[in-house]
Design an enzyme around this catalytic site. Structure first.
Site, PDB file in Angstrom:
ATOM      1  N   LYS A   1      -6.312  35.192  13.815  1.00  0.00           N
ATOM      2  CA  LYS A   1      -5.661  36.191  12.958  1.00  0.00           C
ATOM      3  C   LYS A   1      -6.586  36.626  11.831  1.00  0.00           C
ATOM      4  CE  LYS A   1      -0.829  35.531  14.095  1.00  0.00           C
ATOM      5  NZ  LYS A   1       0.541  35.283  13.663  1.00  0.00           N
TER       6      LYS A   1
ATOM      7  N   LYS B   1      -2.963  36.046  26.487  1.00  0.00           N
ATOM      8  CA  LYS B   1      -1.505  35.974  26.609  1.00  0.00           C
ATOM      9  C   LYS B   1      -0.891  37.300  26.171  1.00  0.00           C
ATOM     10  CE  LYS B   1       0.406  34.324  22.281  1.00  0.00           C
ATOM     11  NZ  LYS B   1       1.714  34.076  21.772  1.00  0.00           N
TER      12      LYS B   1
ATOM     13  N   LYS C   1       3.042  40.438  21.187  1.00  0.00           N
ATOM     14  CA  LYS C   1       3.730  41.542  20.517  1.00  0.00           C
ATOM     15  C   LYS C   1       2.742  42.482  19.865  1.00  0.00           C
ATOM     16  CE  LYS C   1       6.136  38.275  18.417  1.00  0.00           C
ATOM     17  NZ  LYS C   1       6.569  37.718  17.173  1.00  0.00           N
TER      18      LYS C   1
HETATM   19  P1  ATP Z   1       2.051  37.818  17.621  1.00  0.00           P
HETATM   20  O1  ATP Z   1       1.433  38.805  18.543  1.00  0.00           O
HETATM   21  O2  ATP Z   1       2.724  38.428  16.422  1.00  0.00           O
HETATM   22  O3  ATP Z   1       1.185  36.637  17.326  1.00  0.00           O
HETATM   23  P2  ATP Z   1       3.466  36.644  19.820  1.00  0.00           P
HETATM   24  O4  ATP Z   1       3.949  37.661  20.781  1.00  0.00           O
HETATM   25  O5  ATP Z   1       2.262  35.862  20.186  1.00  0.00           O
HETATM   26  O6  ATP Z   1       3.313  37.253  18.382  1.00  0.00           O
HETATM   27  P3  ATP Z   1       4.992  34.584  18.571  1.00  0.00           P
HETATM   28  O7  ATP Z   1       5.881  35.086  17.507  1.00  0.00           O
HETATM   29  O8  ATP Z   1       3.698  33.954  18.200  1.00  0.00           O
HETATM   30  O9  ATP Z   1       4.708  35.729  19.630  1.00  0.00           O
HETATM   31  O10 ATP Z   1       5.768  33.589  19.517  1.00  0.00           O
HETATM   32  C1  ATP Z   1       7.168  33.483  19.622  1.00  0.00           C
HETATM   33  C2  ATP Z   1       7.545  32.541  20.742  1.00  0.00           C
HETATM   34  O11 ATP Z   1       7.275  33.124  22.004  1.00  0.00           O
HETATM   35  C3  ATP Z   1       6.791  31.225  20.753  1.00  0.00           C
HETATM   36  O12 ATP Z   1       7.642  30.197  21.183  1.00  0.00           O
HETATM   37  C4  ATP Z   1       5.681  31.457  21.729  1.00  0.00           C
HETATM   38  O13 ATP Z   1       5.176  30.288  22.285  1.00  0.00           O
HETATM   39  C5  ATP Z   1       6.390  32.340  22.744  1.00  0.00           C
HETATM   40  N1  ATP Z   1       5.445  33.246  23.379  1.00  0.00           N
HETATM   41  C6  ATP Z   1       4.775  34.260  22.785  1.00  0.00           C
HETATM   42  N2  ATP Z   1       4.013  34.926  23.669  1.00  0.00           N
HETATM   43  C7  ATP Z   1       4.206  34.315  24.858  1.00  0.00           C
HETATM   44  C8  ATP Z   1       3.711  34.538  26.171  1.00  0.00           C
HETATM   45  N3  ATP Z   1       2.879  35.521  26.433  1.00  0.00           N
HETATM   46  N4  ATP Z   1       4.118  33.726  27.155  1.00  0.00           N
HETATM   47  C9  ATP Z   1       4.977  32.744  26.908  1.00  0.00           C
HETATM   48  N5  ATP Z   1       5.496  32.480  25.699  1.00  0.00           N
HETATM   49  C10 ATP Z   1       5.133  33.239  24.684  1.00  0.00           C
END
Ligand code: ATP
Ligand code: LTN
Length: 332
Positions: free
Chosen positions: A114, A196, A199
């Site tokens: 980040k 991965k 968002k």
């Molecule tokens: P950001 O892009 O803002 O970092 P993110 O999409 O990675 O967000 P988080 O808010 O970090 O999402 O994660 C929320 C939840 O969703 C956590 O439990 C995380 O492990 C799960 N999660 C996020 N992305 C994935 C993914 N691609 N596959 C499986 N689980 C996910």
């Protein structure tokens, strides 16, 4: 009756949730809410570690709540609340900061990532993120934290800090365990399957958002990156794109990856991608309809949050009082 274990999880009300969040987090919660005493938080305090537009943050807090409810999270079965509604999170975080080393935080993978992505705003909160997360978890004497692989390091920190505090005084915190989910636990980006699905990905075509309508979902899957060759086989090493699509299909249909492979034996990539898109869209539409219905009833949503905050605060304040006593804060 055997005492139920406590489970804690949270999700940030930032951007739109993706199907990665749905499969990696929310779907698991649905099964877990029957077996554990669950606390599910909307982590708005974590969210502000990167800049947010205030009006959007406020609005997303409610729409995320509506989404949880639309997915089937039951506020009677679990404590559903907004992190900032329970001041004990910030209070415990401060104390835990004094049991955490700067070097540990600098080494966190997410912080490093980040920091690169938000080079103009590497604030203390971004670095302190894992300590706030430890406070979340430890306040509720949590037994298990269901997490995707990306949060593994943070749960380790929560364990380390808990043990450090317990050793410095007397046992105060339960030391939590991470609960990892099997296949489908990680969904990757459709445009770059080595990453991965996220968002906040740069290319929105790589992520399927829970708000995407049917046409958008299908269009994104049609454009998904596949691999050379033509076989539809689960092989994450050599066929990252196809394997990711198989995982998604499996997660959305409940079929195993082997069954999914069998469904597409002899078919081409085009048919395969369309079928995955349809399976995903079929699941998203009813959730989207229910969410809109709930968002129209603000009084109901606020009632859920008020009751959640009260129940959460009751447990959290107990732990915080113990902590304050042990560290020598004069209590009135
Ligand atoms: P950001 O892009 O803002 O970092 P993110 O999409 O990675 O967000 P988080 O808010 O970090 O999402 O994660 C929320 C939840 O969703 C956590 O439990 C995380 O492990 C799960 N999660 C996020 N992305 C994935 C993914 N691609 N596959 C499986 N689980 C996910
Ligand atoms: N950092 C997590 C969200 C989160 C969390 C928590 C998860 C905040 N506090 C406590 C589990 C337990 C994320 O972004 N996935």
């Amino acid at each position: 009756m055997e005492e139920r274990k406590t489970l804690y999880s949270a999700i940030q009300p930032t951007n739109n949730l993706t199907i990665g969040n749905l499969i990696g987090a929310i779907k698991n919660w649905l099964n877990l809410q029957n077996d554990y005493d669950c606390y599910f938080a909307i982590a708005n305090m974590h969210a502000i570690t990167v800049r947010q537009v205030p009006a959007e943050l406020r609005q997303k807090t409610l729409s995320m709540l509506a989404l949880y409810l639309a997915c089937g999270i039951d506020p009677e079965k679990c404590v559903l609340y907004v992190q900032s509604h329970v001041p004990a999170h910030a209070e415990l975080c401060w104390v835990l900061n004094t049991f955490t080393y700067v070097g540990e935080m600098e080494r966190m993978t997410q912080f490093k990532d980040k920091s690169l992505r938000h080079a103009e705003n590497i604030n203390m909160g971004l670095m302190d993120y894992p300590v706030l997360m430890a406070a979340d978890i430890l306040l509720y004497q949590t037994d298990v934290v269901p997490v995707g692989l990306d949060q593994r390091q943070h749960v380790e920190i929560a364990r380390d800090v808990a043990q450090r505090f317990n050793n410095a005084f007397t046992p105060t915190f339960k030391v939590p365990e991470a609960l990892y989910m099997k296949v489908g636990a990680k969904i990757n980006d459709l445009q770059d399957p080595s990453k991965k699905m996220s968002k906040s990905a740069e290319n929105p075509n790589g992520s399927i958002f829970l708000t995407d309508d049917r046409d958008t979902v299908i269009r994104k899957f049609k454009r998904a990156v596949t691999d050379s060759g033509s076989e539809i086989k689960y092989d994450p090493e050599n066929k990252a794109g196809v394997s990711n699509l198989l995982s998604i299909y499996s997660a959305f249909t409940g079929k195993s990856v082997l069954e999914a492979e069998a469904d597409f034996a002899g078919k081409g990539y085009g048919d395969f991608k369309l079928a995955v898109g349809e399976a995903v869209a079929d699941r998203l539409t009813p959730i989207q309809n229910e969410q809109s219905k709930l968002l129209a009833d603000k009084a109901y949503l606020e009632g859920v949050l008020r009751s959640g905050a009260e129940r959460a605060a009751k447990t959290a304040n107990k732990t915080l009082a113990k902590v304050y006593k042990k560290i020598g804060f004069y209590q009135l």
